[in-house]
Design an enzyme around this catalytic site. Sequence first.
Site, PDB file in Angstrom:
ATOM      1  N   PRO A   1       0.786  -1.226   0.000  1.00  0.00           N
ATOM      2  CA  PRO A   1       0.000   0.000   0.000  1.00  0.00           C
ATOM      3  C   PRO A   1       0.821   1.280   0.000  1.00  0.00           C
ATOM      4  O   PRO A   1       1.844   1.364   0.683  1.00  0.00           O
ATOM      5  CB  PRO A   1      -0.822  -0.107   1.294  1.00  0.00           C
ATOM      6  CG  PRO A   1      -0.144  -1.146   2.110  1.00  0.00           C
ATOM      7  CD  PRO A   1       0.510  -2.076   1.146  1.00  0.00           C
ATOM      8  N   ASN A   2       0.319   2.218  -0.766  1.00  0.00           N
ATOM      9  CA  ASN A   2       0.842   3.589  -0.883  1.00  0.00           C
ATOM     10  C   ASN A   2       2.106   3.692  -1.737  1.00  0.00           C
ATOM     11  O   ASN A   2       2.549   4.805  -2.033  1.00  0.00           O
ATOM     12  CB  ASN A   2       1.074   4.232   0.501  1.00  0.00           C
ATOM     13  CG  ASN A   2      -0.207   4.333   1.296  1.00  0.00           C
ATOM     14  OD1 ASN A   2      -1.186   4.860   0.792  1.00  0.00           O
ATOM     15  ND2 ASN A   2      -0.231   3.790   2.499  1.00  0.00           N
TER      16      ASN A   2
ATOM     17  N   ARG B   1       5.482  11.971  -3.066  1.00  0.00           N
ATOM     18  CA  ARG B   1       5.368  12.473  -1.683  1.00  0.00           C
ATOM     19  C   ARG B   1       6.598  11.987  -0.911  1.00  0.00           C
ATOM     20  O   ARG B   1       7.169  10.963  -1.242  1.00  0.00           O
ATOM     21  CB  ARG B   1       4.133  11.893  -0.967  1.00  0.00           C
ATOM     22  CG  ARG B   1       2.798  12.207  -1.594  1.00  0.00           C
ATOM     23  CD  ARG B   1       2.218  13.508  -1.023  1.00  0.00           C
ATOM     24  NE  ARG B   1       0.844  13.711  -1.449  1.00  0.00           N
ATOM     25  CZ  ARG B   1       0.480  14.087  -2.679  1.00  0.00           C
ATOM     26  NH1 ARG B   1       1.410  14.275  -3.605  1.00  0.00           N
ATOM     27  NH2 ARG B   1      -0.788  14.272  -2.981  1.00  0.00           N
TER      28      ARG B   1
ATOM     29  N   TYR C   1      11.698   8.426   0.797  1.00  0.00           N
ATOM     30  CA  TYR C   1      11.580   7.354  -0.201  1.00  0.00           C
ATOM     31  C   TYR C   1      12.262   7.670  -1.541  1.00  0.00           C
ATOM     32  O   TYR C   1      12.267   6.825  -2.441  1.00  0.00           O
ATOM     33  CB  TYR C   1      10.103   7.013  -0.433  1.00  0.00           C
ATOM     34  CG  TYR C   1       9.423   6.507   0.825  1.00  0.00           C
ATOM     35  CD1 TYR C   1       9.813   5.304   1.418  1.00  0.00           C
ATOM     36  CD2 TYR C   1       8.409   7.233   1.428  1.00  0.00           C
ATOM     37  CE1 TYR C   1       9.199   4.848   2.573  1.00  0.00           C
ATOM     38  CE2 TYR C   1       7.784   6.781   2.582  1.00  0.00           C
ATOM     39  CZ  TYR C   1       8.188   5.590   3.151  1.00  0.00           C
ATOM     40  OH  TYR C   1       7.584   5.132   4.293  1.00  0.00           O
TER      41      TYR C   1
ATOM     42  N   ASN D   1       8.022  -5.843  -1.438  1.00  0.00           N
ATOM     43  CA  ASN D   1       8.016  -4.735  -0.488  1.00  0.00           C
ATOM     44  C   ASN D   1       6.570  -4.638   0.008  1.00  0.00           C
ATOM     45  O   ASN D   1       5.721  -4.031  -0.643  1.00  0.00           O
ATOM     46  CB  ASN D   1       8.451  -3.418  -1.138  1.00  0.00           C
ATOM     47  CG  ASN D   1       8.486  -2.280  -0.119  1.00  0.00           C
ATOM     48  OD1 ASN D   1       7.967  -2.413   1.000  1.00  0.00           O
ATOM     49  ND2 ASN D   1       9.073  -1.160  -0.492  1.00  0.00           N
TER      50      ASN D   1
ATOM     51  N   ALA E   1       3.332  -1.152   4.579  1.00  0.00           N
ATOM     52  CA  ALA E   1       2.843  -1.223   5.966  1.00  0.00           C
ATOM     53  C   ALA E   1       2.352  -2.618   6.349  1.00  0.00           C
ATOM     54  O   ALA E   1       2.339  -2.967   7.540  1.00  0.00           O
ATOM     55  CB  ALA E   1       1.731  -0.195   6.176  1.00  0.00           C
TER      56      ALA E   1
ATOM     57  N   GLU F   1      12.766  -9.768   0.774  1.00  0.00           N
ATOM     58  CA  GLU F   1      11.980  -8.633   1.287  1.00  0.00           C
ATOM     59  C   GLU F   1      12.782  -7.350   1.081  1.00  0.00           C
ATOM     60  O   GLU F   1      13.974  -7.305   1.413  1.00  0.00           O
ATOM     61  CB  GLU F   1      11.720  -8.882   2.779  1.00  0.00           C
ATOM     62  CG  GLU F   1      10.952  -7.781   3.488  1.00  0.00           C
ATOM     63  CD  GLU F   1      10.758  -8.107   4.979  1.00  0.00           C
ATOM     64  OE1 GLU F   1      11.059  -9.257   5.406  1.00  0.00           O
ATOM     65  OE2 GLU F   1      10.332  -7.208   5.723  1.00  0.00           O
TER      66      GLU F   1
ATOM     67  N   HIS G   1      12.853  -3.073   1.617  1.00  0.00           N
ATOM     68  CA  HIS G   1      12.335  -1.799   2.122  1.00  0.00           C
ATOM     69  C   HIS G   1      13.226  -0.685   1.619  1.00  0.00           C
ATOM     70  O   HIS G   1      14.461  -0.771   1.728  1.00  0.00           O
ATOM     71  CB  HIS G   1      12.285  -1.779   3.655  1.00  0.00           C
ATOM     72  CG  HIS G   1      11.361  -2.822   4.174  1.00  0.00           C
ATOM     73  ND1 HIS G   1       9.999  -2.695   4.072  1.00  0.00           N
ATOM     74  CD2 HIS G   1      11.603  -4.039   4.717  1.00  0.00           C
ATOM     75  CE1 HIS G   1       9.438  -3.788   4.564  1.00  0.00           C
ATOM     76  NE2 HIS G   1      10.391  -4.622   4.954  1.00  0.00           N
TER      77      HIS G   1
ATOM     78  N   ARG H   1      13.710   4.025  12.060  1.00  0.00           N
ATOM     79  CA  ARG H   1      12.436   4.745  12.135  1.00  0.00           C
ATOM     80  C   ARG H   1      11.648   4.323  13.393  1.00  0.00           C
ATOM     81  O   ARG H   1      12.220   3.769  14.324  1.00  0.00           O
ATOM     82  CB  ARG H   1      11.667   4.507  10.832  1.00  0.00           C
ATOM     83  CG  ARG H   1      12.479   4.979   9.610  1.00  0.00           C
ATOM     84  CD  ARG H   1      11.720   4.806   8.323  1.00  0.00           C
ATOM     85  NE  ARG H   1      10.507   5.634   8.307  1.00  0.00           N
ATOM     86  CZ  ARG H   1       9.551   5.515   7.367  1.00  0.00           C
ATOM     87  NH1 ARG H   1       9.700   4.625   6.389  1.00  0.00           N
ATOM     88  NH2 ARG H   1       8.495   6.288   7.410  1.00  0.00           N
TER      89      ARG H   1
HETATM   90  O1  CA2 Z   1      10.734   1.608   3.392  1.00  0.00           O
HETATM   91  C1  CA2 Z   1       9.861   0.947   2.825  1.00  0.00           C
HETATM   92  O2  CA2 Z   1       9.959   0.520   1.674  1.00  0.00           O
HETATM   93  C2  CA2 Z   1       8.531   0.687   3.545  1.00  0.00           C
HETATM   94  O3  CA2 Z   1       8.114  -0.647   3.217  1.00  0.00           O
HETATM   95  C3  CA2 Z   1       7.564   1.706   3.019  1.00  0.00           C
HETATM   96  C4  CA2 Z   1       6.205   1.676   3.712  1.00  0.00           C
HETATM   97  C5  CA2 Z   1       6.349   1.701   5.223  1.00  0.00           C
HETATM   98  O4  CA2 Z   1       5.091   1.514   5.839  1.00  0.00           O
HETATM   99  C6  CA2 Z   1       7.301   0.626   5.712  1.00  0.00           C
HETATM  100  O5  CA2 Z   1       7.438   0.739   7.113  1.00  0.00           O
HETATM  101  C7  CA2 Z   1       8.667   0.770   5.061  1.00  0.00           C
HETATM  102  C8  CA2 Z   1       5.365   2.882   3.290  1.00  0.00           C
HETATM  103  C9  CA2 Z   1       5.148   2.982   1.828  1.00  0.00           C
HETATM  104  C10 CA2 Z   1       4.550   4.303   1.540  1.00  0.00           C
HETATM  105  O6  CA2 Z   1       5.101   4.762   0.350  1.00  0.00           O
HETATM  106  C11 CA2 Z   1       5.040   6.074   0.072  1.00  0.00           C
HETATM  107  C12 CA2 Z   1       5.837   6.516  -0.936  1.00  0.00           C
HETATM  108  C13 CA2 Z   1       5.839   7.838  -1.260  1.00  0.00           C
HETATM  109  C14 CA2 Z   1       5.020   8.723  -0.597  1.00  0.00           C
HETATM  110  C15 CA2 Z   1       4.219   8.272   0.419  1.00  0.00           C
HETATM  111  C16 CA2 Z   1       4.222   6.931   0.752  1.00  0.00           C
END
Ligand code: CA2
Length: 145
Positions: A11-12, A19, A24, A75, A78, A99, A101, A108
């Site tokens: 997700p996201n 963003r 990221y 990946n 969340a 996996e 990230h 974090r």
């Molecule tokens: O660091 C990573 O790749 C995560 O899997 C990213 C997840 C986070 O919940 C994990 O703890 C670590 C969040 C992905 C959200 O992606 C976005 C990308 C750009 C802007 C907003 C959110």
Amino acid sequence: MPGLVFILNGPNLNLLGRRQPEIYGAETLADVEQGCRSLAAAEGLEIRFHQSNREYELIDWVHEARDVAQGIIINPAAFTHTSVALLDALHTFEGPVLEVHISNVHKRESFRHHSYVSLRADGVIAGFGTEGYLLALRRMATLLR
Ligand code: CA2
């Protein structure tokens, strides 16, 4: 099909590059997919690249991978920290699971320090930015050789 790898994104991650670039990076998910396609071709692998905001869709892709793919790079975003269901699905897959990230989750919030998926993953990459996908794909090529 020999050398087929599913690359799954949770997700996201569709917002990647749009963003929070300080966390990221600037690459979009389409950029990541393109980079993975180039490397996969060079390594003689085929990829299927997917993203979903829905837990069940990721689980369904893991089930599909059971029949057609040799490896999974994921990946889970969340869902990493919440999803026993995704862990259970990955346990039914017989090939290597890596996996990824983008951020260093250990630097974090403490709720990001635990990963259900790591209980199944054969390797974990965190904090290498989007380059982590390419590193995982290279490792997958080695594991499938
Ligand atoms: O660091 C990573 O790749 C995560 O899997 C990213 C997840 C986070 O919940 C994990 O703890 C670590 C969040 C992905 C959200 O992606 C976005 C990308 C750009 C802007 C907003 C959110």
